[in-house]
Design an enzyme around this catalytic site. Sequence first.
Site, PDB file in Angstrom:
ATOM      1  CG  ASP A 160      10.167  15.302  23.961  1.00 43.13           C
ATOM      2  OD1 ASP A 160      10.339  15.887  25.190  1.00 43.13           O
ATOM      3  OD2 ASP A 160      10.338  14.337  23.125  1.00 43.13           O
TER       4      ASP A 160
ATOM      5  CG  ASP B 190       9.105  14.339  28.385  1.00 39.16           C
ATOM      6  OD1 ASP B 190       7.829  14.396  28.130  1.00 39.16           O
ATOM      7  OD2 ASP B 190       9.890  14.348  28.037  1.00 39.16           O
TER       8      ASP B 190
ATOM      9  NE  ARG C 291      17.986  15.523  23.449  1.00 37.73           N
ATOM     10  CZ  ARG C 291      17.332  14.857  24.053  1.00 37.73           C
ATOM     11  NH1 ARG C 291      17.706  14.722  24.925  1.00 37.73           N
ATOM     12  NH2 ARG C 291      16.191  14.475  23.392  1.00 37.73           N
TER      13      ARG C 291
ATOM     14  CB  SER D  69      13.623  15.770  25.804  1.00 37.53           C
ATOM     15  OG  SER D  69      12.950  14.903  26.642  1.00 37.53           O
ATOM     16  CG  HIS D  70      14.848  16.145  30.097  1.00 41.01           C
ATOM     17  ND1 HIS D  70      14.988  15.273  29.156  1.00 41.01           N
ATOM     18  CD2 HIS D  70      16.132  15.959  31.232  1.00 41.01           C
ATOM     19  CE1 HIS D  70      15.924  14.254  29.541  1.00 41.01           C
ATOM     20  NE2 HIS D  70      16.455  14.595  30.539  1.00 41.01           N
TER      21      HIS D  70
ATOM     22  CE  LYS E 264      13.281  12.479  21.662  1.00 39.97           C
ATOM     23  NZ  LYS E 264      12.319  13.155  22.518  1.00 39.97           N
TER      24      LYS E 264
ATOM     25  CG  ASP F 101       9.098  11.871  23.755  1.00 37.95           C
ATOM     26  OD1 ASP F 101       8.908  12.251  25.477  1.00 37.95           O
ATOM     27  OD2 ASP F 101       9.660  11.540  23.552  1.00 37.95           O
ATOM     28  NE  ARG F 102      10.936  11.066  29.606  1.00 42.16           N
ATOM     29  CZ  ARG F 102      11.899  12.145  30.483  1.00 42.16           C
ATOM     30  NH1 ARG F 102      12.149  11.015  31.662  1.00 42.16           N
ATOM     31  NH2 ARG F 102      12.578  12.493  30.506  1.00 42.16           N
TER      32      ARG F 102
ATOM     33  CG  HIS G 195      10.196   6.647  26.576  1.00 38.99           C
ATOM     34  ND1 HIS G 195       9.382   8.240  25.728  1.00 38.99           N
ATOM     35  CD2 HIS G 195      11.158   7.486  27.069  1.00 38.99           C
ATOM     36  CE1 HIS G 195      10.077   8.818  26.025  1.00 38.99           C
ATOM     37  NE2 HIS G 195      11.068   8.735  26.782  1.00 38.99           N
TER      38      HIS G 195
END
Length: 451
Positions: free
Chosen positions: A243, A241, A14, A98-99, A108, A245-246, A328
Amino acid sequence: MGDLARIFKAYDVRGVVPDELDEETARAVGAAFVEVTGAGSVVVTHDMRASSVPLAAAFASGAVSRGADVVDTGLGSTDMLYYASGSLGMAGVMFTASHNPARYNGMKMCRAGAVPIGGETGLTEIRDRAAELLASGFGEEAGAGTVTRRDLLKGYADHLRTLVDLSGIRPLRVVVDAGNGMAGHTVPVVFEGLPVELTALYFELDGTFPNHEANPIEPENLRDLQKAVLDVGADIGLAFDGDADRCWVVDERGESVSPSTITALVAARELAKQPGATIIHNLITSLGVPEIVAEHGGVPVRTRVGHSFIKAEMARTGAVFGGEHSAHYYFKDFWFADTGMLAALHVLAALGEQDRPLSEILARFARYAASGEINSTVADQRAATARVRRTFEDRDGVTFDELDGLTVSGPGWWFNLRPSNTEPLLRLNAEAADEIQMAAIRDEVLAVVRS
């Protein structure tokens, strides 16, 4: 490019685009990824950020230069990448930050079957090889692979729907806040055909996040969702979020629901299908989670915080499910990978199978008062942690462990203090039998940390 150690973190890559992460770097990482993992084929997915398409293309170019065939799935969520890696049996990479704000991007990575790649499982070697390639040039190419385009969104949605029985649920009013992230792409397809009246907030894909940060763990980012739930009289609210995934849950009263409560609910559902199974929870998940798992005949296993630790422990123990405080959620049926969307479907199923409101269903899974995660900026994390330990070490009935940071437990309460891997922060999570006791412990620890 400077030292790649700045952008290679414990679990992913990142950095700021283009200052820390540019197309040349992405191409080098693509070549290094294939060399280190030996992958003959790689699936590549990306989020909605403006920088994601060129970075993903550059990574694919590097992978192809080392003889790998690339499957480009285009836009997708991180858990869609895991679906692609698992269903196709390919190594994979997701381009997302992500966020994080719009100026960031990242990667990832996983091996075939959605097996995570972290600092101790290949990420460091990929970083070092990429640095060598950037310093010396790419040299001889081992061969030219191919790039093919493949749309996996419907397959992803269909697979999730096979894992949760939603056939008999009652009609539900659902508000979803996608935060201008990838849930705006995935939710309409996953929810298609369900008896759901959907109110969509911020489904327009926009990597500048014009409405609010796509990070539901921060209470201010839930306010629009909470208001919408009350305004439309919804049965439930869901926030994802960037991406996707949460997933965070809001009940029909507009109240935020702790991910520990969702972990306990889903664990009970999974144990009803597989009695005696193992459930993973990280060390800052509520004490109610292992209690409820044991009461339902399961085996609770406590782990460090972080997806690579959770996934490794799930694979080692054969656990059917795992949950973290950060929203998660990990499923054995999903290649031991995390998917907030599958957790959301479990909650919709639990809600829709009967007529009670969500808050009433969840009441028995929420047993303690928790502080949530509180960050403190400190110059010396180790010294501040030592001060806290000295403060509590002479008290009766107090125990310590250092599985991940410092966990201190006493009669009816506990707290954990963990250093950030990337910032000068200490993260505090505290829990107690009631709000008064929790607040007293929380405030005492913060006073020592910030002194």
